[in-house]
Design a protein around this motif. Structure first.
Motif, mmCIF file in Angstrom:
data_model
loop_
_atom_site.group_PDB
_atom_site.id
_atom_site.type_symbol
_atom_site.label_atom_id
_atom_site.label_comp_id
_atom_site.label_asym_id
_atom_site.label_seq_id
_atom_site.Cartn_x
_atom_site.Cartn_y
_atom_site.Cartn_z
ATOM 1 N N UNK A 148 31.604 33.911 55.380
ATOM 2 C CA UNK A 148 30.445 33.525 56.446
ATOM 3 C C UNK A 148 29.448 32.811 55.710
ATOM 4 N N UNK A 149 28.870 33.531 54.527
ATOM 5 C CA UNK A 149 27.640 32.927 53.928
ATOM 6 C C UNK A 149 28.073 31.635 53.271
ATOM 7 N N UNK A 150 29.149 31.399 52.626
ATOM 8 C CA UNK A 150 29.231 30.309 51.861
ATOM 9 C C UNK A 150 29.215 30.627 50.198
ATOM 10 N N UNK A 151 28.192 29.730 49.739
ATOM 11 C CA UNK A 151 27.981 29.672 48.304
ATOM 12 C C UNK A 151 27.032 31.084 47.845
ATOM 13 N N UNK A 152 27.777 31.794 47.414
ATOM 14 C CA UNK A 152 27.135 33.145 46.911
ATOM 15 C C UNK A 152 27.287 33.293 45.400
ATOM 16 N N UNK A 153 26.588 33.888 44.437
ATOM 17 C CA UNK A 153 26.794 34.192 43.236
ATOM 18 C C UNK A 153 26.728 35.845 43.249
ATOM 19 N N UNK A 154 27.789 36.453 42.635
ATOM 20 C CA UNK A 154 27.961 37.774 42.645
ATOM 21 C C UNK A 154 27.194 38.187 41.120
ATOM 22 N N UNK A 155 26.433 39.278 41.355
ATOM 23 C CA UNK A 155 25.867 39.747 40.284
ATOM 24 C C UNK A 155 26.789 40.811 39.478
ATOM 25 N N UNK A 156 26.672 41.114 38.240
ATOM 26 C CA UNK A 156 27.647 41.999 37.694
ATOM 27 C C UNK A 156 27.166 43.532 37.761
ATOM 28 N N UNK A 157 27.138 43.930 39.011
ATOM 29 C CA UNK A 157 26.752 45.443 39.054
ATOM 30 C C UNK A 157 27.367 46.002 40.466
ATOM 31 N N UNK A 158 27.430 47.240 40.593
ATOM 32 C CA UNK A 158 27.789 48.020 41.699
ATOM 33 C C UNK A 158 26.706 48.750 42.193
ATOM 34 N N UNK A 159 26.798 48.594 43.331
ATOM 35 C CA UNK A 159 25.811 49.439 44.391
ATOM 36 C C UNK A 159 26.250 50.813 44.852
#
Length: 90
Positions: free
Chosen positions: A29-40
């Motif tokens: 839905x959001x479109x352009x996102x950048x994933x950060x190298x982390x686990x929540x």
């Protein structure tokens, strides 16, 4: 929570940069996102909720089946998306 609406969020952060958590589905839905190298350390999910008397209605069952069909390919490529079987009985 309210439904994600682009005009409510996009461009509202300082210098248009906002860090938030997202799911495989919200990324669509959001479109352009950048994933950060982390686990929540959180889990989230989606559910189809209907009134008890409509649970076994053919349209409800067809909708649930359609949703599983559409999500199935994503579950194969995104390990964090886990499909659960439909509930059995009341």
């Amino acid at each position: 929570m309210t439904r994600y609406r682009r005009e409510r969020w996009e461009g509202k952060g300082e210098q248009d940069l906002l860090v938030a958590y997202a799911t495989v589905l919200s990324e669509q839905v959001a479109g352009r996102l950048v994933r950060l190298p982390m686990q929540l350390p959180i889990s989230s999910g989606e559910a189809l909720v209907v009134r008890r008397e409509w649970a076994d209605h053919p349209r409800t069952l067809a909708l649930a089946d359609l949703l599983r069909q559409r999500l199935g390919p994503w579950a194969l490529t995104h390990g964090e998306l886990v499909m659960t079987p439909p509930p059995s009985g009341p």
